[in-house]
Design a protein around this motif. Sequence first.
Motif, PDB file in Angstrom:
ATOM      1  N   GLY A 237      47.068  27.415  33.513  1.00 52.41           N
ATOM      2  CA  GLY A 237      45.820  27.801  33.019  1.00 52.41           C
ATOM      3  C   GLY A 237      45.507  29.308  32.997  1.00 52.41           C
ATOM      4  N   ASN A 238      44.585  29.819  31.722  1.00 55.17           N
ATOM      5  CA  ASN A 238      44.252  31.001  31.793  1.00 55.17           C
ATOM      6  C   ASN A 238      43.775  31.663  33.213  1.00 55.17           C
ATOM      7  N   SER A 239      43.173  30.902  34.047  1.00 58.46           N
ATOM      8  CA  SER A 239      42.657  30.930  35.282  1.00 58.46           C
ATOM      9  C   SER A 239      43.490  31.673  36.120  1.00 58.46           C
ATOM     10  N   PHE A 240      44.645  31.310  36.350  1.00 57.31           N
ATOM     11  CA  PHE A 240      45.955  31.776  37.113  1.00 57.31           C
ATOM     12  C   PHE A 240      46.622  32.804  36.656  1.00 57.31           C
ATOM     13  N   ALA A 241      46.259  33.179  35.375  1.00 56.86           N
ATOM     14  CA  ALA A 241      46.959  34.600  34.921  1.00 56.86           C
ATOM     15  C   ALA A 241      46.042  35.612  35.189  1.00 56.86           C
ATOM     16  N   ALA A 242      44.705  35.552  35.225  1.00 58.87           N
ATOM     17  CA  ALA A 242      43.801  36.530  35.536  1.00 58.87           C
ATOM     18  C   ALA A 242      44.142  37.203  36.838  1.00 58.87           C
ATOM     19  N   PRO A 243      44.213  36.435  37.949  1.00 55.54           N
ATOM     20  CA  PRO A 243      44.334  37.111  39.300  1.00 55.54           C
ATOM     21  C   PRO A 243      45.801  37.834  39.177  1.00 55.54           C
ATOM     22  N   HIS A 244      46.715  37.588  38.465  1.00 55.95           N
ATOM     23  CA  HIS A 244      47.952  38.264  38.504  1.00 55.95           C
ATOM     24  C   HIS A 244      47.613  39.937  37.883  1.00 55.95           C
ATOM     25  N   VAL A 245      46.841  39.668  36.973  1.00 55.16           N
ATOM     26  CA  VAL A 245      46.097  41.279  36.402  1.00 55.16           C
ATOM     27  C   VAL A 245      45.423  41.652  37.476  1.00 55.16           C
ATOM     28  N   SER A 246      44.519  41.020  38.181  1.00 59.99           N
ATOM     29  CA  SER A 246      43.625  41.922  38.983  1.00 59.99           C
ATOM     30  C   SER A 246      44.393  42.321  40.113  1.00 59.99           C
ATOM     31  N   GLY A 247      45.518  41.593  40.528  1.00 60.26           N
ATOM     32  CA  GLY A 247      46.484  42.227  41.564  1.00 60.26           C
ATOM     33  C   GLY A 247      46.968  43.420  41.102  1.00 60.26           C
ATOM     34  N   MET A 248      47.553  43.355  39.910  1.00 63.51           N
ATOM     35  CA  MET A 248      48.006  44.742  39.416  1.00 63.51           C
ATOM     36  C   MET A 248      47.219  45.919  39.303  1.00 63.51           C
ATOM     37  N   VAL A 249      45.618  45.588  38.854  1.00 66.17           N
ATOM     38  CA  VAL A 249      45.017  46.772  38.849  1.00 66.17           C
ATOM     39  C   VAL A 249      44.417  47.063  40.379  1.00 66.17           C
ATOM     40  N   ALA A 250      44.498  46.193  41.346  1.00 66.72           N
ATOM     41  CA  ALA A 250      44.185  46.590  42.712  1.00 66.72           C
ATOM     42  C   ALA A 250      45.369  47.709  43.208  1.00 66.72           C
ATOM     43  N   LEU A 251      46.619  47.477  42.827  1.00 64.25           N
ATOM     44  CA  LEU A 251      47.753  48.251  43.171  1.00 64.25           C
ATOM     45  C   LEU A 251      47.587  49.483  42.377  1.00 64.25           C
ATOM     46  N   MET A 252      47.114  49.443  41.344  1.00 65.16           N
ATOM     47  CA  MET A 252      47.159  50.781  40.486  1.00 65.16           C
ATOM     48  C   MET A 252      45.989  51.766  41.120  1.00 65.16           C
ATOM     49  N   ARG A 253      44.701  50.783  41.629  1.00 63.43           N
ATOM     50  CA  ARG A 253      43.606  51.535  41.750  1.00 63.43           C
ATOM     51  C   ARG A 253      43.702  52.024  43.420  1.00 63.43           C
ATOM     52  N   SER A 254      44.568  51.548  43.995  1.00 61.37           N
ATOM     53  CA  SER A 254      44.765  51.867  45.379  1.00 61.37           C
ATOM     54  C   SER A 254      45.758  53.195  45.342  1.00 61.37           C
ATOM     55  N   LYS A 255      46.667  53.194  44.231  1.00 60.41           N
ATOM     56  CA  LYS A 255      47.554  54.205  44.139  1.00 60.41           C
ATOM     57  C   LYS A 255      46.878  55.572  43.680  1.00 60.41           C
ATOM     58  N   HIS A 256      46.054  55.329  42.558  1.00 61.70           N
ATOM     59  CA  HIS A 256      45.418  56.280  41.888  1.00 61.70           C
ATOM     60  C   HIS A 256      43.826  55.756  41.691  1.00 61.70           C
ATOM     61  N   PRO A 257      43.024  56.173  42.672  1.00 59.82           N
ATOM     62  CA  PRO A 257      41.585  55.751  42.938  1.00 59.82           C
ATOM     63  C   PRO A 257      40.850  56.395  41.880  1.00 59.82           C
ATOM     64  N   TRP A 258      41.119  57.379  41.312  1.00 60.43           N
ATOM     65  CA  TRP A 258      40.406  58.258  40.361  1.00 60.43           C
ATOM     66  C   TRP A 258      40.094  57.510  38.846  1.00 60.43           C
ATOM     67  N   LEU A 259      41.050  56.411  38.639  1.00 60.73           N
ATOM     68  CA  LEU A 259      41.340  55.829  37.387  1.00 60.73           C
ATOM     69  C   LEU A 259      39.835  55.169  37.086  1.00 60.73           C
ATOM     70  N   THR A 260      39.482  55.393  35.849  1.00 59.16           N
ATOM     71  CA  THR A 260      38.126  54.659  35.230  1.00 59.16           C
ATOM     72  C   THR A 260      38.767  53.343  34.491  1.00 59.16           C
ATOM     73  N   PRO A 261      37.667  52.567  34.411  1.00 60.19           N
ATOM     74  CA  PRO A 261      38.160  51.052  33.639  1.00 60.19           C
ATOM     75  C   PRO A 261      38.768  51.390  32.444  1.00 60.19           C
ATOM     76  N   PHE A 262      38.293  52.206  31.583  1.00 61.52           N
ATOM     77  CA  PHE A 262      39.124  52.341  30.456  1.00 61.52           C
ATOM     78  C   PHE A 262      40.469  53.070  30.620  1.00 61.52           C
ATOM     79  N   GLN A 263      40.785  54.087  31.445  1.00 56.40           N
ATOM     80  CA  GLN A 263      42.242  54.404  31.794  1.00 56.40           C
ATOM     81  C   GLN A 263      43.028  53.404  32.506  1.00 56.40           C
ATOM     82  N   VAL A 264      42.389  52.384  33.131  1.00 55.87           N
ATOM     83  CA  VAL A 264      43.056  51.319  33.823  1.00 55.87           C
ATOM     84  C   VAL A 264      43.630  50.493  32.562  1.00 55.87           C
TER      85      VAL A 264
END
Length: 278
Positions: A237-264
């Motif tokens: 399901g698409n439901s289980f694809a979304a948290p994979h991307v949420s996990g990637m975004v979490a990695l990114m925002r942990s490493k680069h916390p200044w990123l805005t949503p559009f930069q993400v």
Amino acid sequence: MAGGSSDVTTTPAWSGAFDRGSLQSVLTLPLEQVRSWAFEGSTGAGVKVAVVDSGVDGDHPRVGGVAGGVAFVLDDQAEHGYVEVPGPHEDLVGHGTACAAIIRSIAPDVEIYSARVLGANLKGRGALLHAGIEWSVEQGMHVTNLSLSSKAEAMFAPLHAVADQAYFSGTVLVCAANNLPGPTYPSQYSSVVSVAARPGADQLALAYNAHPPVEFGARGIDVDVAWTGRGSITATGNSFAAPHVSGMVALMRSKHPWLTPFQVKAVLHAASDNSVRG
């Protein structure tokens, strides 16, 4: 509301855009080694992720605890038709637990919060979805996973407003498209990171759809996911694809916390398998 479930036996809607034969190359920003820059060495530490869903079983070994949460419960006598019950709560289905466990597997040091808006039938009112998103923004979540959406035309404007609120407040909304054809909200909005399922075993594999509204494809076909009773199931399901991307975004925002949503979103675009430098 809908997003994806364990009983999907056909390929979810929107997934066809990410088939090998139809996936087009897209021009991206001239960023060097973008995947390494975005994800490498990050564990998600310091990032707060809300799972707006059916609840999260914090005791499930794949979830590894929940930092906090709230349940929105229907009450026709209440002013807005529901009441807000803060504190621990169970997962009424297993769907939210599945999403939380996927996020944890990618970003092991995130803080996971649960906002329960779905009932035991994996359904809920659009007003509860709105309340869950609004709560996540008010609580300063860095990422909010929405493996659900609303078909109700009446919710278009309210959900659009709260999605914009999240966008300007710095909360990245990652939203699964519906498994069935047709528009659902907030997955149609440009302010969210919209996701559909694609096959594959790589948790960090990503593709960009050159013909949105659904922009990103991630792992979501035949995925082994956590479920109720501290067990697991194989689900699509698409439901289980979304948290994979949420996990990637979490990695990114942990490493680069200044990123805005559009930069993400721009970095996700650049990190997609089919992105090529102009």
